[in-house]
Design a protein around this motif. Structure first.
Motif, PDB file in Angstrom:
ATOM      1  N   PRO A   1      52.076  44.430  44.082  1.00 43.73           N
ATOM      2  CA  PRO A   1      52.387  45.941  43.336  1.00 43.73           C
ATOM      3  C   PRO A   1      50.832  46.557  42.936  1.00 43.73           C
ATOM      4  CG  PRO A   1      53.591  44.053  42.416  1.00 43.73           C
ATOM      5  CD  PRO A   1      52.555  43.637  43.366  1.00 43.73           C
ATOM      6  N   SER A   2      51.099  47.975  42.763  1.00 42.73           N
ATOM      7  CA  SER A   2      50.060  48.601  42.368  1.00 42.73           C
ATOM      8  C   SER A   2      49.779  48.440  40.742  1.00 42.73           C
ATOM      9  CB  SER A   2      50.216  50.366  42.415  1.00 42.73           C
ATOM     10  OG  SER A   2      51.252  50.473  41.587  1.00 42.73           O
ATOM     11  N   ALA A   3      48.574  48.900  40.306  1.00 39.57           N
ATOM     12  CA  ALA A   3      48.650  48.587  38.783  1.00 39.57           C
ATOM     13  C   ALA A   3      49.419  49.612  37.878  1.00 39.57           C
ATOM     14  CB  ALA A   3      46.839  48.943  38.612  1.00 39.57           C
ATOM     15  N   GLN A   4      49.670  50.670  38.656  1.00 36.45           N
ATOM     16  CA  GLN A   4      50.738  51.419  37.893  1.00 36.45           C
ATOM     17  C   GLN A   4      52.243  50.682  37.891  1.00 36.45           C
ATOM     18  OE1 GLN A   4      51.298  55.338  39.739  1.00 36.45           O
ATOM     19  NE2 GLN A   4      52.948  55.867  38.279  1.00 36.45           N
ATOM     20  N   ASP A   5      52.410  49.975  38.773  1.00 38.12           N
ATOM     21  CA  ASP A   5      53.801  49.070  38.965  1.00 38.12           C
ATOM     22  C   ASP A   5      53.911  48.280  37.952  1.00 38.12           C
ATOM     23  OD1 ASP A   5      54.749  50.655  41.069  1.00 38.12           O
ATOM     24  OD2 ASP A   5      53.763  49.362  42.494  1.00 38.12           O
ATOM     25  N   TYR A   6      52.583  47.396  37.649  1.00 42.84           N
ATOM     26  CA  TYR A   6      52.468  46.408  36.558  1.00 42.84           C
ATOM     27  C   TYR A   6      52.628  46.995  35.298  1.00 42.84           C
ATOM     28  CZ  TYR A   6      51.252  43.010  39.956  1.00 42.84           C
ATOM     29  OH  TYR A   6      51.104  41.824  40.925  1.00 42.84           O
ATOM     30  N   ASP A   7      51.921  48.260  35.177  1.00 46.61           N
ATOM     31  CA  ASP A   7      51.890  48.627  33.832  1.00 46.61           C
ATOM     32  C   ASP A   7      53.159  49.240  33.418  1.00 46.61           C
ATOM     33  OD1 ASP A   7      49.033  48.414  33.502  1.00 46.61           O
ATOM     34  OD2 ASP A   7      48.619  50.528  34.093  1.00 46.61           O
ATOM     35  N   GLU A   8      54.133  49.774  34.464  1.00 45.95           N
ATOM     36  CA  GLU A   8      55.382  50.166  34.026  1.00 45.95           C
ATOM     37  C   GLU A   8      56.346  49.116  33.848  1.00 45.95           C
ATOM     38  OE1 GLU A   8      58.847  52.987  36.126  1.00 45.95           O
ATOM     39  OE2 GLU A   8      57.190  52.029  37.509  1.00 45.95           O
ATOM     40  N   ILE A   9      56.158  47.798  34.511  1.00 54.36           N
ATOM     41  CA  ILE A   9      57.140  46.745  34.040  1.00 54.36           C
ATOM     42  C   ILE A   9      56.678  46.293  32.608  1.00 54.36           C
ATOM     43  CG2 ILE A   9      55.863  44.838  35.104  1.00 54.36           C
ATOM     44  CD1 ILE A   9      59.602  45.650  35.591  1.00 54.36           C
ATOM     45  N   ARG A  10      55.485  46.141  32.289  1.00 55.70           N
ATOM     46  CA  ARG A  10      55.074  45.454  31.189  1.00 55.70           C
ATOM     47  C   ARG A  10      55.502  46.540  29.772  1.00 55.70           C
ATOM     48  NH1 ARG A  10      50.259  43.526  33.889  1.00 55.70           N
ATOM     49  NH2 ARG A  10      49.042  45.490  33.464  1.00 55.70           N
ATOM     50  N   SER A  11      55.462  47.889  30.073  1.00 58.97           N
ATOM     51  CA  SER A  11      55.832  48.657  29.144  1.00 58.97           C
ATOM     52  C   SER A  11      57.287  48.706  28.687  1.00 58.97           C
ATOM     53  CB  SER A  11      55.420  50.165  29.346  1.00 58.97           C
ATOM     54  OG  SER A  11      56.214  50.728  30.612  1.00 58.97           O
ATOM     55  N   LYS A  12      58.025  48.564  29.908  1.00 59.15           N
ATOM     56  CA  LYS A  12      59.533  48.376  29.815  1.00 59.15           C
ATOM     57  C   LYS A  12      60.087  47.012  29.142  1.00 59.15           C
ATOM     58  CE  LYS A  12      60.872  52.673  31.274  1.00 59.15           C
ATOM     59  NZ  LYS A  12      61.651  53.569  30.253  1.00 59.15           N
ATOM     60  N   ALA A  13      59.561  46.160  29.446  1.00 64.58           N
ATOM     61  CA  ALA A  13      59.672  44.687  29.272  1.00 64.58           C
ATOM     62  C   ALA A  13      59.156  44.246  27.724  1.00 64.58           C
ATOM     63  CB  ALA A  13      59.416  43.941  30.409  1.00 64.58           C
ATOM     64  N   LYS A  14      58.887  45.073  26.925  1.00 63.02           N
ATOM     65  CA  LYS A  14      58.473  44.667  25.691  1.00 63.02           C
ATOM     66  C   LYS A  14      59.211  43.689  24.804  1.00 63.02           C
ATOM     67  CE  LYS A  14      56.023  49.183  24.846  1.00 63.02           C
ATOM     68  NZ  LYS A  14      55.912  50.422  23.936  1.00 63.02           N
ATOM     69  N   GLY A  15      58.722  42.425  24.519  1.00 69.28           N
ATOM     70  CA  GLY A  15      59.403  41.509  23.946  1.00 69.28           C
ATOM     71  C   GLY A  15      60.009  40.477  24.931  1.00 69.28           C
ATOM     72  N   ALA A  16      59.935  40.949  26.094  1.00 67.32           N
ATOM     73  CA  ALA A  16      60.653  39.821  26.990  1.00 67.32           C
ATOM     74  C   ALA A  16      59.620  39.056  27.824  1.00 67.32           C
ATOM     75  CB  ALA A  16      61.273  40.614  28.181  1.00 67.32           C
TER      76      ALA A  16
ATOM     77  N   GLY B   1      54.534  31.502  37.191  1.00 64.82           N
ATOM     78  CA  GLY B   1      55.273  32.722  37.270  1.00 64.82           C
ATOM     79  C   GLY B   1      54.273  33.817  36.726  1.00 64.82           C
ATOM     80  N   SER B   2      53.083  33.581  36.204  1.00 65.65           N
ATOM     81  CA  SER B   2      52.406  34.519  35.613  1.00 65.65           C
ATOM     82  C   SER B   2      51.794  35.754  36.520  1.00 65.65           C
ATOM     83  CB  SER B   2      51.238  33.883  34.812  1.00 65.65           C
ATOM     84  OG  SER B   2      50.351  33.357  35.890  1.00 65.65           O
ATOM     85  N   LEU B   3      50.983  36.616  36.079  1.00 63.45           N
ATOM     86  CA  LEU B   3      50.371  37.540  36.906  1.00 63.45           C
ATOM     87  C   LEU B   3      49.399  37.000  37.755  1.00 63.45           C
ATOM     88  CD1 LEU B   3      50.261  40.631  37.469  1.00 63.45           C
ATOM     89  CD2 LEU B   3      48.797  40.869  35.607  1.00 63.45           C
ATOM     90  N   GLN B   4      48.877  35.969  37.068  1.00 59.89           N
ATOM     91  CA  GLN B   4      47.760  35.629  38.032  1.00 59.89           C
ATOM     92  C   GLN B   4      48.235  34.458  39.029  1.00 59.89           C
ATOM     93  OE1 GLN B   4      47.666  35.687  34.741  1.00 59.89           O
ATOM     94  NE2 GLN B   4      45.997  37.267  34.381  1.00 59.89           N
ATOM     95  N   HIS B   5      49.256  33.651  38.639  1.00 60.76           N
ATOM     96  CA  HIS B   5      49.894  32.753  39.524  1.00 60.76           C
ATOM     97  C   HIS B   5      51.543  32.941  39.358  1.00 60.76           C
ATOM     98  CE1 HIS B   5      45.887  30.735  39.264  1.00 60.76           C
ATOM     99  NE2 HIS B   5      45.907  30.760  37.969  1.00 60.76           N
ATOM    100  N   PRO B   6      51.672  33.979  40.442  1.00 60.28           N
ATOM    101  CA  PRO B   6      52.986  34.212  40.548  1.00 60.28           C
ATOM    102  C   PRO B   6      53.808  33.051  41.234  1.00 60.28           C
ATOM    103  CG  PRO B   6      51.903  35.554  42.249  1.00 60.28           C
ATOM    104  CD  PRO B   6      50.900  34.727  41.181  1.00 60.28           C
ATOM    105  N   LEU B   7      55.037  32.705  41.094  1.00 64.57           N
ATOM    106  CA  LEU B   7      55.926  32.001  41.940  1.00 64.57           C
ATOM    107  C   LEU B   7      56.023  32.542  43.247  1.00 64.57           C
ATOM    108  CD1 LEU B   7      58.668  31.779  39.023  1.00 64.57           C
ATOM    109  CD2 LEU B   7      57.510  29.822  39.722  1.00 64.57           C
ATOM    110  N   ARG B   8      55.907  31.554  44.092  1.00 65.88           N
ATOM    111  CA  ARG B   8      55.869  32.159  45.559  1.00 65.88           C
ATOM    112  C   ARG B   8      57.230  31.552  46.319  1.00 65.88           C
ATOM    113  NH1 ARG B   8      51.323  34.180  47.893  1.00 65.88           N
ATOM    114  NH2 ARG B   8      51.970  33.178  50.077  1.00 65.88           N
ATOM    115  N   ILE B   9      57.942  32.087  46.537  1.00 68.44           N
ATOM    116  CA  ILE B   9      59.331  31.668  46.871  1.00 68.44           C
ATOM    117  C   ILE B   9      59.769  32.339  48.310  1.00 68.44           C
ATOM    118  CG2 ILE B   9      60.070  31.168  44.721  1.00 68.44           C
ATOM    119  CD1 ILE B   9      62.026  33.740  45.107  1.00 68.44           C
ATOM    120  N   SER B  10      60.694  31.871  49.051  1.00 60.40           N
ATOM    121  CA  SER B  10      61.616  32.574  49.832  1.00 60.40           C
ATOM    122  C   SER B  10      62.978  32.440  49.633  1.00 60.40           C
ATOM    123  CB  SER B  10      61.390  32.125  51.496  1.00 60.40           C
ATOM    124  OG  SER B  10      62.190  32.437  52.484  1.00 60.40           O
ATOM    125  N   ALA B  11      63.748  33.467  49.308  1.00 61.65           N
ATOM    126  CA  ALA B  11      65.124  33.668  48.945  1.00 61.65           C
ATOM    127  C   ALA B  11      65.859  33.548  50.006  1.00 61.65           C
ATOM    128  CB  ALA B  11      65.383  34.882  47.921  1.00 61.65           C
TER     129      ALA B  11
END
Length: 473
Positions: free
Chosen positions: A320-335, A366-376
């Motif tokens: 994702p772009s830096a903007q995508d990350y910022d958007e999800i963090r701003s919406k998921a406050k407290g989560a 599952g962090s920003l630096q170390h995301p979970l890598r899966i194949s659903a």
């Protein structure tokens, strides 16, 4: 029967079916004044000794008869004499075959002989009124019946056993001791000013009580979610595999999967159990710019789901772009946000990660630096997602004996208690006279006692609480 009808409503014999439908055995519960004599009129015990002469906590075998004296069914009857019963009254439990005809005829016969059909929660209400349970324990009975996971069961069972009540009783006892010292000072007039307790010591004790009550209030955040299911929102752009991930987690094809962008246009909810905890998953519409009005409504609901979620699974297949990350963090406050890179079956693990001996451990983060890598799609590493979701709730940090508040009514009473004690603390620091401090302290004790019902509890409050119970409990 007439004598029974003249009893106060809280003592009149009541009866109800205490088991659900679909089983082989039905249990009819009856309780109240004269109930053993009523059952004696329809039950013919083997051996001939009537129930009125049967010892407490005894199980008898015999037959149930209808109004014409004909055998209706064979039955087991358990006798519980006051005060050694659930309600604290004389009580009977009839175990019958679960025929709707037998149940109907037996209840009708009991009502003809002076019983009335119990209201929802009336057996437990009587247990409260007769001192067998306090109000918080009575509410825990309903929570125990409704519990759908191991942790919800454990919390409800702990409260039903009185762990929360004991904690409140200790708090009340400590506050009553402080109140007694202040009341003692009031016995002396203004010309005989005396302090029976050091003010700095009182402030310290009050602040300790405030801190403990604050912990209980905070526990409601997780307590309420344990009852209802912890909300987990699965979000990301269109076609990154959100619905496929949901299906893998639920182990069923719950959501429609398609390569067409915008397939999911509304939120889809379902629950799963992970290590005894219920999680409520919300699959959301893919986030993207669109002119489709229906899809735009779905995306808005996605944003609302993010704001309500305790855990957010942010799924992507390309960085994702830096903007995508910022958007999800701003919406998921407290989560808690778990970053999940999907479709690794199409994207081999980078060489630097393969050489990293800690890669497997980092994949659990599952962090920003170390995301979970899966194949659903191939079900690869889905178990790591489940583990990360469970760890994100931090339940392992809660000790086995820790009190967790699950009722909004309890939280409200605790908040009002804290406010009263904060006024007490402020007044002590300002050297306000003992009479004003004592009034706020008495109020705090009364507010705390509302939870257990040891203070005067309005009938409307009792009606509201017990109306949510099932009939027969």
């Amino acid at each position: 029967m007439n004598n029974l009808n003249t009893l106060p409503a809280a003592e009149q014999p009541i009866c109800a079916l205490a088991t659900g439908t679909g089983g082989a055995i039905a249990i009819i519960r009856a309780s109240g004044g004269g109930v053993i004599d009523i059952i004696d009129k329809i039950f013919r015990p083997a051996g001939g000794v009537p129930l009125s002469e049967t010892p407490n906590q005894t199980l008898r075998f015999g037959t149930i008869e209808d109004g014409e004296g004909k055998s209706l069914d064979e039955a087991l009857v358990a006798v519980f004499r006051a005060p050694h019963s659930y309600t604290g009254e004389d009580s009977i439990e009839l175990s019958l075959h679960a025929s709707s005809y037998i149940i109907h005829e037996t209840l009708n016969r009991l009502c003809e002989l002076g019983c009335r059909i119990a209201e929802p929660g009336e057996f437990t209400k009587r247990a409260f009124l007769n001192g067998k349970l306090d109000l918080s324990q009575a509410e825990a009975v309903a929570d125990l019946i409704a519990s759908s996971s191991r942790v919800a069961h454990d919390v409800a069972f702990s409260q039903m056993r009185g762990n929360f009540s004991t904690e409140l009783q200790q708090l009340c006892s400590n506050l009553q001791e402080l109140s007694a010292l202040l009341e003692l000072e009031l016995d002396f007039d203004e010309y005989e000013t005396m302090e029976f307790a050091n003010r700095s010591t009182l402030i310290s004790l009050i602040n300790q009580a405030i801190a403990r009550i604050a912990q209980l209030i905070k526990s409601y955040e997780i307590g309420a979610m344990l009852k209802q299911g912890i909300p987990v929102a699965i979000v990301g752009k269109t076609n990154v595999g959100k619905s496929t991930l949901l299906n893998r987690l639920l182990r069923e094809e719950r959501a429609i999967v398609s390569n067409t962008h915008g397939t999911t246009r509304d939120t889809i909810e379902d629950t799963i159990d992970i290590h005894g905890v219920t999680f409520r998953f919300i699959d959301t519409a893919g986030i993207r710019h669109t002119n489709d009005e229906v899809e735009r409504i779905g995306i808005q609901r996605t944003m609302n789901a993010i704001e309500r979620a305790r855990i957010v699974l942010y799924v992507y297949d390309e960085e994702p772009s830096a903007q995508d990350y910022d958007e999800i963090r701003s919406k998921a406050k407290g989560a808690e946000i778990l970053y999940i890179r999907n479709k690794i079956d199409l994207q081999p693990l980078p060489a630097e990660n393969c050489a990293n001996p800690n890669a497997a451990e980092e994949a659990q983060v599952g962090s920003l630096q170390h995301p979970l890598r899966i194949s659903a799609k191939t079900d690869e590493d889905i178990a790591s997602v489940e583990e990360a979701i469970y760890k994100a709730v931090h339940l392992s940090e809660i000790s086995e004996n820790e009190i967790i508040v699950t009722s909004a009514r309890h939280r409200d009473a605790l908040i009002r208690t804290r406010e009263s004690l904060q006024r007490v603390s402020q007044s002590l620091q300002a050297n306000v006279t003992a009479d004003l401090i004592a009034e706020d302290l008495r109020l705090a004790i009364a507010q705390l006692s509302e939870i257990t019902g040891r203070s005067i509890t309005p009938e409307t409050t009792l009606q509201h609480i017990f109306s949510h119970f099932c009939v027969g409990k």
